[in-house]
Design an enzyme around this catalytic site. Structure first.
Site, mmCIF file in Angstrom:
data_model
loop_
_atom_site.group_PDB
_atom_site.id
_atom_site.type_symbol
_atom_site.label_atom_id
_atom_site.label_comp_id
_atom_site.label_asym_id
_atom_site.label_seq_id
_atom_site.Cartn_x
_atom_site.Cartn_y
_atom_site.Cartn_z
ATOM 1 N N ASP A 646 42.186 40.140 45.572
ATOM 2 C CA ASP A 646 41.777 40.559 44.394
ATOM 3 C C ASP A 646 40.128 39.416 44.317
ATOM 4 O O ASP A 646 39.633 39.347 45.761
ATOM 5 C CB ASP A 646 42.120 39.847 43.051
ATOM 6 N N ASP A 647 39.456 39.869 43.538
ATOM 7 C CA ASP A 647 38.098 38.883 43.611
ATOM 8 C C ASP A 647 38.121 37.055 43.376
ATOM 9 O O ASP A 647 37.106 36.629 42.543
ATOM 10 C CB ASP A 647 37.411 39.697 42.703
#
Ligand code: 6R9
Length: 776
Positions: A646-647
């Site tokens: 994910d980020d």
């Protein structure tokens, strides 16, 4: 020394007491094969018998001392058919047959603890006979038995462990209840509901009653060599009680939040335990976070009290913590939430009392008030599902998430994971280098070890101060036997040269541990070969703030390790790897790491935002908890974590959301837009790389670059400072305006021939522009 035998249907490789069998079906051995294998095995191999003379039974009878052999039992009593076909136990099934996977054998490099060095990436490192014999879990078979029960009868398995603790009132039925499937309604996890207990009581009073009152609970090593201290369990209880009484006196009640912003003084675990004793919910904020970050957390959880100290020395620097707290409290007050009490510990080695800024009425010196309170304090008995603490962690939006853990399940889980993953024994001295500002410091500096009545080293300083030998100096000074740290620290010390390590004896070390990010095999080998003299297994523990405790971890006496793999799931944990459609993948594969069904240490919600809890963790792959990590499983069933998908960027084991850094950058008046990605970093694992678009008309300059970096330092903390600011007149966006980070990642890591298709961009020419500006 290794031995090799061949008889009837099987070929056997025996390394120390550990054996592996290759069945004839999978591998057709001949004398020639033996010799080939001999050459490829680092350990000495002796050819003992030929095919028609040795039989399995006869052989075993001749060597009764090998009954503890890690592999023997898994071979002699193979798991029953029904067991191996149970779908959720398939990784255990592969363990049961390990390492008969003939495919792996030609590359086999067998290393035995204490006998040889790990030299290649595909080494298998075996526990020694001696280590296994003394271990809590001495063999895969023992693990299999326990794991199987933990999955088939979680209530019974965990109730047995929970019964080792003190409960004022035993939990009711059911022992646990869960819904991890968003399609079936609200996500809910409960363990030991109705059980009444207290984790502080179980860490201290219970262990004192068991005769540990005079045992050292905490050794404290200050920043400056020669400054130290210690507290026995009796003394620690007294300190905790005094602070607990003070907190009650200023109005803190069960369920109230208390924010703790302290460095690694003994007062930090003391403050956590004091909150737990009175049922208050602590929220420790890492004392490297900026005033803005601290204010954000304070405004979210609205504490009755903030506990801090005036300043701290870290390495050669002095950090004025109280100034940061003052700024945070001012910001919070401006935004409508004023904290009434700021309890401040005077850390006189860093700053004199008289030089500390003070707000009369709100601020109180710890040393002035605490000693006036009694050294005993009644325990607030709480439900197993009452909250124990909040810990904020980065997510993929700018707002940190308040991960909430409750009391009973967390207690049972941290205690059990600590005991088994480190093979803890009462004579051990344990040191975890993590700060209590992160989950590791909660579960494995404070609660897990103290629940086991362990002796814990707490270190205030920096690992390279006064020089890079400091860790090993501390290991020798306190005779540390279990040393738990992060790959980033291993890599940074590795760069400084071996002599900082070899200067010290390190003879006390028995077990090593790693956490925070994947440990690359070369760091693993350095840690194993040099620091541990190839004598100590490494527990590479995969887990998260959200999971409360270890999820995938070696059990050091049970099975061979592969450098860089976190090995197998802990009891009660059912990891699954799913593809992008959320379909479970079997066998050897790569994908997204999820967990099916709950475990006692799981977080119960995000504070004040249950909806975000459900969408972040339970919606991407309905039916599972999604960890946010990528993972692969090899043919032997070993799990290999490959990092965040994910980020979120993992810098030195600290989770930082790209959105947080971006929002800090754009808060600068001259920054129009920012996009942040992670890039590989030799020491930190990942570094922060920021693409920045300036406001129209503003010139790029070195000063502005520095200014932007310091804006991030100020808003989040020094550990989140970008390594690189890359000027970006434009960012690669899709026609719908979405930034294509995939392309930015490639530019940041200079993999320019892997940019892929850029034709879907609204303006493909920005890519060339960015490449041209890469080294400006
Ligand atoms: C305990 C902790 C969690 C993230 C996690 C993963 C990474 C942690 C790891 C590991 C590979 C290991 N991570 N341990 N990756 N091998 N042994 O670090 O918690 O700060 O919440 O970070 O760290 O990416 O998702 P937290």
């Amino acid at each position: 020394m290794a031995e090799l035998r061949y008889y009837g249907e099987k070929m056997e490789v025996k390394v120390s007491s550990a054996r592996m069998y290759i069945s004839k079906k999978e591998y057709k051995p001949s004398r020639f094969d033996f010799l080939r294998l001999v050459k490829r095995t680092t350990a000495r191999v002796i050819l003992l018998a030929n095919e028609d003379t040795t039989r399995e039974g006869k052989f075993r009878g001749a060597e009764p001392q090998t009954m503890d052999d890690p592999f023997e039992r898994s071979i002699s009593s193979p798991p029953s058919k029904s067991f191996t076909t149970l779908n959720h136990l398939r990784h255990v099934e592969s363990l049961a047959t390990l390492p008969s996977g003939a495919g792996g054998i030609p590359k086999l490099n067998a290393v035995i603890l204490g006998e040889s060095l790990a030299s290649e990436e595909d080494d298998l490192v075996f526990p020694s006979d001696d280590f296994s014999r003394r271990a809590h879990i001495p063999s895969p078979q023992k693990y299999l038995e326990m794991y199987r029960r933990s999955i088939e009868d979680p209530a019974g398995f965990w109730s047995d462990i929970a019964s080792q603790f003190y409960w004022k009132k035993r939990w009711g039925q059911p022992v646990y209840s869960e819904n991890l499937d968003i399609r079936k309604g609200r996500i809910e996890i409960e363990w030991f509901k109705g059980g009444i207990s207290n984790i502080c009581y179980n860490c201290l009073d219970r262990n004192i009653e068991l005769g540990n009152g005079e045992k050292i609970a905490l050794f404290w090593e200050g920043n400056e060599p020669g400054t130290d201290g210690s507290l026995t369990y009796n003394q620690l209880l007294q300190r905790v009680c005094q602070l607990a009484n003070y907190l009650k006196d200023v109005g803190v009640q069960k369920g109230d939040a208390v924010v703790i912003y302290l460095p690694m003084l003994m007062e930090l675990p003391i403050a956590m335990l004091a909150c737990a004793r009175i049922g208050a919910v602590h929220s420790v904020v890492f004392a490297g976070f900026s005033a803005e970050s601290l204010a954000q957390r304070i405004m979210d959880c609205k504490p009755k009290v903030v506990i801090t100290c005036n300043a701290v020395r870290r390495g050669s620097k002095i950090i004025h913590l109280k100034d940061i707290v003052d700024a945070a409290l001012a910001e919070s007050a401006q935004n409508g939430f004023a904290v009434d009490v700021c309890l401040t510990y005077e850390n006189h080695s860093a700053l004199e009392k008289s030089k500390t800024k003070w707000q009369e009425g709100r601020d109180t010196w710890w040393q002035d008030v605490i000693t006036k309170f009694p050294t005993t304090c009644d325990v607030e008995w709480v439900d197993a599902e009452d909250p124990l603490f909040l810990l904020y962690t980065s997510g993929s939006t700018g707002k940190p998430k308040g991960v909430l853990h409750t009391t009973g399940g967390y207690m049972v889980y941290t205690a059990a994971t600590f005991k088994y993953a480190f093979d803890y024994k009462p004579s051990d001295v344990y040191w975890c280098t993590a700060d209590c500002g992160w989950i590791t410091g909660h579960s494995y500096v404070t609660y897990g070890p103290l629940l086991n009545a362990a002796t814990v080293v707490v270190f205030e300083g920096a690992p390279n101060y006064p020089d890079s030998g400091r860790c090993w100096d501390i290991v020798d000074k306190y005779k540390v036997s279990i040393f738990y740290t992060a790959p980033t620290l291993v890599r940074s010390l590795m760069r400084e040269g071996d002599e900082y390590v070899t200067r010290y004896s390190r003879k006390s070390l028995r077990v090593l541990g790693s956490v925070g990010e994947p440990i690359n095999p070369s760091a693993w080998r350095w840690f194993f070969n040099l620091v541990g003299d190839s004598r100590c297994p490494i527990s590479d523990t995969w887990w998260q703030t959200e999971t409360g405790g270890f999820m995938i971890t070696p059990l050091p006496g049970a099975w061979p390790q592969k450098p860089g793999s976190a090995t197998f799931p802990f009891f009660g944990v059912q990891p699954v790897i799913v593809n992008e459609k959320g379909v479970e993948i079997e066998g050897e594969c790569s994908g997204y790491l999820c967990v099916k069904s709950s475990w006692p240490g799981a977080f119960r919600t995000l504070y004040g935002d249950h909806e975000r809890y459900e969408t972040t963790y339970f919606s991407a792959f309905p039916g599972y908890y999604f960890s946010g990590d990528g993972c692969s499983r090899d043919k032997d069933g070993y799990y290999w974590l490959t990092g965040r998908v994910d980020d979120v960027i993992n810098v030195s084991g600290h989770r930082i959301g790209t959105a947080e850094v971006e929002s800090a950058l754009v808060s600068h008046p001259q920054c129009a837009e920012a996009a942040v990605v992670g890039v590989e970093h030799e020491v930190k694992g990942q570094g922060i790389y920021a693409f920045v678009t300036l406001v129209e008309g503003v010139q790029y300059s070195e000063d502005l670059r520095k200014n932007l970096v310091s804006t991030v330092r100020k808003q989040i903390g020094a550990f989140a400072a970008p390594e690189k600011i890359h000027w970006a007149p434009g960012l690669p966006k899709t026609r719908s305006g979405k930034i294509m980070r995939r392309i930015l990642r490639k530019i940041a890591s200079r993999q320019l021939d892997e940019l892929g298709d850029t034709s879907t961009l609204a303006d493909p020419s920005v890519v060339d522009e960015l490449i041209a500006l890469a080294d400006s």
